[in-house]
Design an enzyme around this catalytic site. Sequence first.
Site, PDB file in Angstrom:
ATOM      1  N   CYS A  53       0.812  -1.225   0.000  1.00 56.95           N
ATOM      2  CA  CYS A  53       0.000   0.000   0.000  1.00 56.95           C
ATOM      3  C   CYS A  53       0.846   1.275   0.000  1.00 56.95           C
ATOM      4  O   CYS A  53       0.462   2.287  -0.587  1.00 56.95           O
ATOM      5  CB  CYS A  53      -0.936   0.036   1.205  1.00 56.95           C
ATOM      6  N   CYS A  56       1.808   3.681  -3.111  1.00 56.55           N
ATOM      7  CA  CYS A  56       0.857   4.676  -3.636  1.00 56.55           C
ATOM      8  C   CYS A  56       0.344   5.643  -2.555  1.00 56.55           C
ATOM      9  O   CYS A  56       0.100   6.805  -2.825  1.00 56.55           O
ATOM     10  CB  CYS A  56      -0.340   3.980  -4.297  1.00 56.55           C
ATOM     11  N   HIS A  57       0.125   5.137  -1.324  1.00 51.86           N
ATOM     12  CA  HIS A  57      -0.525   5.967  -0.297  1.00 51.86           C
ATOM     13  C   HIS A  57       0.466   6.624   0.663  1.00 51.86           C
ATOM     14  O   HIS A  57       0.072   7.512   1.411  1.00 51.86           O
ATOM     15  CB  HIS A  57      -1.532   5.123   0.496  1.00 51.86           C
ATOM     16  N   MET A  94      -7.518   2.198  -8.045  1.00 51.97           N
ATOM     17  CA  MET A  94      -7.089   1.276  -6.989  1.00 51.97           C
ATOM     18  C   MET A  94      -7.275  -0.150  -7.470  1.00 51.97           C
ATOM     19  O   MET A  94      -8.344  -0.524  -7.972  1.00 51.97           O
ATOM     20  CB  MET A  94      -7.952   1.560  -5.755  1.00 51.97           C
ATOM     21  N   HIS A 337       7.735  10.688 -11.281  1.00 50.67           N
ATOM     22  CA  HIS A 337       7.964   9.258 -11.050  1.00 50.67           C
ATOM     23  C   HIS A 337       9.142   8.714 -11.853  1.00 50.67           C
ATOM     24  O   HIS A 337      10.214   8.550 -11.316  1.00 50.67           O
ATOM     25  CB  HIS A 337       6.681   8.479 -11.331  1.00 50.67           C
ATOM     26  N   HIS A 379       3.482   6.640 -17.568  1.00 52.75           N
ATOM     27  CA  HIS A 379       4.524   5.794 -16.963  1.00 52.75           C
ATOM     28  C   HIS A 379       5.379   5.248 -18.098  1.00 52.75           C
ATOM     29  O   HIS A 379       5.087   4.194 -18.642  1.00 52.75           O
ATOM     30  CB  HIS A 379       3.868   4.655 -16.161  1.00 52.75           C
TER      31      HIS A 379
END
Lengths: 547, 547
Positions: A53, A56-57, A94, A337, A379
């Site tokens: 998790c 991303c979070h 998600m 990223h 990406h």
Amino acid sequence: MNPKSFMRKTALLSAVALPFAASFALPGAALAEEPKLSKEAYESSKTLYFQRCAGCHGVLRKGATGKNLEPEATRKLGQERLEKIITLGTEGGMNNFDDIMTEQQIKDMATYIQLEAPKPPEMDITLMKDRMKVYVDPKDYPTKPLHGRNWENFFVVIERDAGKVAIVDGDKHEIVAHLDTGYAVHVIKGTEKSTMEGAAKDPGRFWYTMGRDGKLTKIDLWQTPDKMRVAEVQVAYDARDVAVSGDGKYIVGGGYWPPHFVIVDAETMEPKKVVSSRGVNVDGDYVEESRVAAIYAVPNTNDVLVSMKELGQMWQVNLDDVANLAITQMDTSKFLHDGFFDPTSQYFQIAANASNQMVVVDAKTAKHEATIDVGKLPHPGPGANWNDKECGPVGGTTHLGEGTVTVWGNDPKGHPDQAWKVCYTVETDGPGLFIRTHPKSKYVWADQTKHPDPEVQQSIQVISKDTREIVKTMQLTDKPGYAVVHSEFNADGSEVWVSIWNRSTSLEPNGEIVVFDAETLEEKTRIKGFFAPTGKFNVYNRAHHVT
Amino acid sequence: MNPKSFMRKTALLSAVALPFAASFALPGAALAEEPKLSKEAYESSKTLYFQRCAGCHGVLRKGATGKNLEPEATRKLGQERLEKIITLGTEGGMNNFDDIMTEQQIKDMATYIQLEAPKPPEMDITLMKDRMKVYVDPKDYPTKPLHGRNWENFFVVIERDAGKVAIVDGDKHEIVAHLDTGYAVHVIKGTEKSTMEGAAKDPGRFWYTMGRDGKLTKIDLWQTPDKMRVAEVQVAYDARDVAVSGDGKYIVGGGYWPPHFVIVDAETMEPKKVVSSRGVNVDGDYVEESRVAAIYAVPNTNDVLVSMKELGQMWQVNLDDVANLAITQMDTSKFLHDGFFDPTSQYFQIAANASNQMVVVDAKTAKHEATIDVGKLPHPGPGANWNDKECGPVGGTTHLGEGTVTVWGNDPKGHPDQAWKVCYTVETDGPGLFIRTHPKSKYVWADQTKHPDPEVQQSIQVISKDTREIVKTMQLTDKPGYAVVHSEFNADGSEVWVSIWNRSTSLEPNGEIVVFDAETLEEKTRIKGFFAPTGKFNVYNRAHHVT
């Protein structure tokens, strides 16, 4: 001095406005109705949260690519709704997790994220130095390759969940070694060809892997397979990328947590300097969990580009004098990223995924050059540059959020009208992770790894540079729980290698690499026996900036 | 994709070492025996701590110039011992506070510092913008001075506890105005003479004060007294210094909390960019409360030097392109505090007080130049440069921790053998805050403000540049609770102004400035009616780099 004379006590000072001292409340005001979790379930959820998790979070759960998961937000949703989201995913991007987490794990996770996020510890340079390990002393490094193989056409292949990389002989299609590295290596960088004084004489000989656990491993491709892993050091608890300086003296490793980058001696692997990445983002807000994403050396210079994910800044760091470290902080977009240079090595093109943009910085002037609106969650991975018949030199990216390849002009000198504008887009079968090509190839390869449908996820698509259309779609496996990901050309551009990632059996050597003829697009052979093969790095192409 | 096929659940991943997730404990493990304090006493102690203790011990109480005061340390000492230390001070350099705090305040403070330090809030750029106030619009600024006074020989005088500065006519020895500013202004900087393109045409016209409460106030000396305060903005909750860029476009304000510096439009006072100073210190440890101390513009360039107190780093920041901000981070020593340029403006000499060192950086190359071991807790304030008969050009500093003036060579080109070595020391009557001289003067003035004996604290000493000896000691007041502090020359170097700081009645206009003949060292006059006058800034000398 007579104390009695100081009759006007400090209280009087309060007459002057002091917004500071009055502005913060008593700490530790607990939220009502705290959910309960056993210590065991808490610890296993914490581990699982980190693995699945946090990327991303965020470890502090402030949100980034994923939503904010602090208790104030999660308790509003409640246990039942949270379990459902974790199980099935959402339309917002998600993933569903019912395929890799048990029902009990999902229940516990839904509770865990309603509790305060525990703040992970810092990591000082002393601890990093304690975690250095030298397997082969630099004075014992060989003076020529010891194995008689064509090491410049080796591939270094990430074996994700096993915490290994495979070294593969690209001429003979043979696995030479599986080397222990950090967990789930994200990126591998080698020494590069450079016009810098003192640069490595044998570009591509040494490789450095960065594990998700912050472990940097140094690999010497001239060694015999049992000795190729020559040293390691841990520089973070959670990390993604590494780069080698142009003069070959340093590597720079970036941390997700602690949020920092570390300048490490490339020979000995001794950490030399830590630079915090905590900072103020492009909106003027302080970000504690300001993570370091892509790091790339600027070819033929001693600069590295360090991307500050949450800050939306690219930092260009010059490594000539580490004790007087020069950094230029370029404001761009969030959340940075992964990226790649254009063929001239002047422009670095990087995804700002929350902004649905590609950001371009000029590494010659250390200035933000341009911003290109592209599709949802770009990406590019290692990216792809080629020549288009109308737009001239172009770059392209896949997207995590949609099945599109977006192509833009990247030659502001030769084609100023097309530069940093979208030239064309290609609709693919699904969202993907990686795009790749080679100067000798007529084709661009794109994966669809992020599509939920196994048939699409297990396929790779090939786009013609000439017609701008998809000319071939190939499903490489139909095994449940297996996905197809990432393509890489061999040294002379005659082959394309694509991974079959055995996600569901990732600690067993059931993964494969499919080798294609780059011209005919026919399958030539399969190399078997990989543990969860994902990214691949051809020594010659990466060391010689073949993009 | 068939979920049933993903039988090997995530648990298996735990087989791989994950030092991160296992390495941090459950949060909020409370210390035993928490002392009690009423909410009212807590809030007033918090305010008092900020006013009197945070400067040395830090808002997070991690320690800096003062000791660490986190509960783990303070609870070991216990209530009684803490009360005694606060009341009487220590030999380690802690002041006694029985003269400015009541017995109850001391009791409460001893309890307060055994509780967890509350973490103050962040301050984002939106809040700063909300706190901008424009009193005179830049389009209404006068095109010539409106008062007929010789503004280039004005003095701007800090009136500490009243949250004001006084504007004083240096020719007429008259107070022109008391202007409301931030609380306990620490530093004032004006526009400076510069060879930069676009630099201010009238150096010294505009002044910027930084209050301890982070409030920046812009002053226009051409205005009538009622309109001299033209704008303000708050950029921190706790702050110390400010500087004006060489091109006159920006001011840079440094925060103690939040730990950051802010680049502000010098005309409009609008905050443009916030840069965090949280970082990793020269020992490789992360420092959350990494405070910004002295900030100085590098004359005739567009660079500012920002000193990172706890990091032990000097950051040289170029302001040519704020969106692509270039910063060089020079490793030096801890804890950086206050400093001054040599007469060539190439070398910046700054106190690293915890190291008992003066640090020198070369602002031309942005590199650490030298480190000089001096006495205990050096504190030069605006500093002093002069010519010594043997060592050539020299600089000097007073010390907070001992009654010594230390003098070192600062001309590496002309006097390489003497450069950055101690030339000589002078024993004074007591530890002091400020040293000052003028190129035309034969003398160097040093205060003894930090000595506990009132007679010494109320005296100023004069050192001969020729004989290197103290030639005169003058007690300027004998009123209890009054101290003598800070000297400053007037524009032509014919006068020296010294403050009588009415510490014990600081909100009443009982303070004075004593004006001396700089040649004869005789008192000429006293200017009365100041609220706690401390630092003074002569417009011409500061704007024209007369050091």
